[in-house]
Design a protein around this motif. Structure first.
Motif, PDB file in Angstrom:
ATOM      1  N   ILE A  72       0.818  -1.133   0.043  1.00 27.76           N
ATOM      2  CA  ILE A  72       0.297  -0.016   0.116  1.00 27.76           C
ATOM      3  C   ILE A  72       0.823   1.201   0.063  1.00 27.76           C
ATOM      4  O   ILE A  72       1.690   1.544   0.925  1.00 27.76           O
ATOM      5  CB  ILE A  72      -0.877  -0.058   1.002  1.00 27.76           C
ATOM      6  CG1 ILE A  72      -1.744  -1.557   1.175  1.00 27.76           C
ATOM      7  CG2 ILE A  72      -1.959   1.214   1.153  1.00 27.76           C
ATOM      8  CD1 ILE A  72      -2.610  -1.371   2.686  1.00 27.76           C
ATOM      9  N   GLN A  73       0.666   2.206  -0.980  1.00 30.56           N
ATOM     10  CA  GLN A  73       1.455   3.275  -1.177  1.00 30.56           C
ATOM     11  C   GLN A  73       0.693   4.535  -0.384  1.00 30.56           C
ATOM     12  O   GLN A  73      -0.111   4.298   0.266  1.00 30.56           O
ATOM     13  CB  GLN A  73       1.767   3.670  -2.497  1.00 30.56           C
ATOM     14  CG  GLN A  73       2.604   2.639  -3.505  1.00 30.56           C
ATOM     15  CD  GLN A  73       2.712   3.009  -4.850  1.00 30.56           C
ATOM     16  OE1 GLN A  73       2.004   3.643  -5.396  1.00 30.56           O
ATOM     17  NE2 GLN A  73       3.883   2.897  -5.587  1.00 30.56           N
ATOM     18  N   GLU A  74       1.731   5.472  -0.229  1.00 31.77           N
ATOM     19  CA  GLU A  74       1.242   6.769   0.542  1.00 31.77           C
ATOM     20  C   GLU A  74      -0.087   7.392   0.077  1.00 31.77           C
ATOM     21  O   GLU A  74      -0.987   7.605   0.890  1.00 31.77           O
ATOM     22  CB  GLU A  74       2.315   7.406   0.630  1.00 31.77           C
ATOM     23  CG  GLU A  74       1.953   8.966   1.195  1.00 31.77           C
ATOM     24  CD  GLU A  74       3.087  10.089   1.330  1.00 31.77           C
ATOM     25  OE1 GLU A  74       2.940  11.042   1.935  1.00 31.77           O
ATOM     26  OE2 GLU A  74       4.152   9.777   0.660  1.00 31.77           O
ATOM     27  N   ASN A  75      -0.210   7.177  -1.289  1.00 35.69           N
ATOM     28  CA  ASN A  75      -1.350   7.915  -1.854  1.00 35.69           C
ATOM     29  C   ASN A  75      -2.465   6.886  -2.023  1.00 35.69           C
ATOM     30  O   ASN A  75      -3.764   6.972  -2.554  1.00 35.69           O
ATOM     31  CB  ASN A  75      -0.892   8.089  -3.519  1.00 35.69           C
ATOM     32  CG  ASN A  75      -0.246   7.122  -4.306  1.00 35.69           C
ATOM     33  OD1 ASN A  75      -0.290   5.959  -3.771  1.00 35.69           O
ATOM     34  ND2 ASN A  75      -0.110   7.547  -5.710  1.00 35.69           N
ATOM     35  N   GLY A  76      -2.275   5.536  -1.459  1.00 32.74           N
ATOM     36  CA  GLY A  76      -3.520   4.707  -1.717  1.00 32.74           C
ATOM     37  C   GLY A  76      -3.595   3.670  -2.675  1.00 32.74           C
ATOM     38  O   GLY A  76      -4.311   2.743  -2.342  1.00 32.74           O
ATOM     39  N   SER A 115       3.809   6.652   5.762  1.00 27.90           N
ATOM     40  CA  SER A 115       2.765   7.727   6.043  1.00 27.90           C
ATOM     41  C   SER A 115       1.480   7.316   5.332  1.00 27.90           C
ATOM     42  O   SER A 115       0.556   8.316   4.961  1.00 27.90           O
ATOM     43  CB  SER A 115       3.335   9.129   5.331  1.00 27.90           C
ATOM     44  OG  SER A 115       3.957   8.890   4.000  1.00 27.90           O
ATOM     45  N   THR A 116       1.225   5.968   5.041  1.00 29.01           N
ATOM     46  CA  THR A 116      -0.132   5.751   4.668  1.00 29.01           C
ATOM     47  C   THR A 116      -1.033   5.926   5.731  1.00 29.01           C
ATOM     48  O   THR A 116      -0.985   5.789   6.767  1.00 29.01           O
ATOM     49  CB  THR A 116       0.067   4.071   4.245  1.00 29.01           C
ATOM     50  OG1 THR A 116       1.034   3.823   3.616  1.00 29.01           O
ATOM     51  CG2 THR A 116      -1.450   3.574   3.799  1.00 29.01           C
ATOM     52  N   ARG A 117      -2.320   6.300   5.064  1.00 24.87           N
ATOM     53  CA  ARG A 117      -3.581   6.530   6.183  1.00 24.87           C
ATOM     54  C   ARG A 117      -3.948   5.263   6.629  1.00 24.87           C
ATOM     55  O   ARG A 117      -4.094   4.139   5.990  1.00 24.87           O
ATOM     56  CB  ARG A 117      -4.589   7.335   5.347  1.00 24.87           C
ATOM     57  CG  ARG A 117      -4.178   8.500   4.705  1.00 24.87           C
ATOM     58  CD  ARG A 117      -5.421   9.461   4.186  1.00 24.87           C
ATOM     59  NE  ARG A 117      -6.372   8.403   3.708  1.00 24.87           N
ATOM     60  CZ  ARG A 117      -7.794   8.737   3.704  1.00 24.87           C
ATOM     61  NH1 ARG A 117      -8.098  10.062   3.794  1.00 24.87           N
ATOM     62  NH2 ARG A 117      -8.654   7.830   3.355  1.00 24.87           N
ATOM     63  N   TYR A 118      -4.418   5.460   7.770  1.00 29.53           N
ATOM     64  CA  TYR A 118      -4.623   4.203   8.539  1.00 29.53           C
ATOM     65  C   TYR A 118      -6.197   3.786   7.795  1.00 29.53           C
ATOM     66  O   TYR A 118      -6.302   2.542   7.750  1.00 29.53           O
ATOM     67  CB  TYR A 118      -5.075   4.355   9.981  1.00 29.53           C
ATOM     68  CG  TYR A 118      -5.723   3.395  10.981  1.00 29.53           C
ATOM     69  CD1 TYR A 118      -4.625   2.286  11.159  1.00 29.53           C
ATOM     70  CD2 TYR A 118      -7.073   3.434  11.247  1.00 29.53           C
ATOM     71  CE1 TYR A 118      -5.113   1.405  11.773  1.00 29.53           C
ATOM     72  CE2 TYR A 118      -7.029   2.382  12.071  1.00 29.53           C
ATOM     73  CZ  TYR A 118      -6.409   1.348  12.450  1.00 29.53           C
ATOM     74  OH  TYR A 118      -6.789   0.330  13.387  1.00 29.53           O
TER      75      TYR A 118
END
Length: 145
Positions: A72-76, A115-118
């Motif tokens: 899973i990348q930072e941008n989703g 920094s991936t969103r939870y």
């Protein structure tokens, strides 16, 4: 108690009358001393020791013969192995990738950017559970290096 000497009439040389008023000065002195003691002792009772905890390092475990990684990348963006996928197609893509293996026994490794969103991570977890993948491992960097 205090006494008052008077020079008036009386049977003795000095006639002593009793004074029934309370002298509060010693009481106030004692209370102020106790207050100061508690004000000094209270901060000493609190724990203010700074501790730097060590990094928890688990011993590395053997990988399965063909591990399945979800990234899973930072941008989703979501990837299975090196191939991009969407949340809607992820379950079917995983079943194609593991083919003959049992989804309930298959361990899926999830790699996430720091920094991936939870919320993005939880969406992937929900899709995995909805498709029968219950054994999930999280991949992190080795803390020894």
């Amino acid at each position: 108690m205090g006494a008052k000497l008077s020079s008036g009439s009386g049977g003795s040389k000095f006639h002593i009358e009793q004074n029934s008023e309370i002298n509060v000065t010693p009481f106030v002195d004692v209370m102020l001393v106790l207050l100061i003691i508690f004000m000094v002792a209270a901060p000493l009772a609190t724990v203010s020791v700074e501790v730097k905890l060590p990094t928890a390092v688990a011993p590395p475990q053997e990988n399965p013969p063909q591990p399945v990684f979800i990234s899973i990348q930072e941008n989703g963006n979501v990837f299975i192995g090196d191939f991009p996928t969407s949340l809607d197609a992820m379950g079917a893509d995983l079943k194609v990738q593991i083919r003959t293996r049992d989804p309930e026994k298959e361990r899926i490794f999830i790699r996430c950017d720091k920094s991936t969103r939870y919320a993005d991570f939880m969406q992937v977890m929900n899709v995995l559970q909805d498709n029968g993948f219950y054994s999930v491992a999280l991949v992190g960097e080795d803390g020894n290096s």
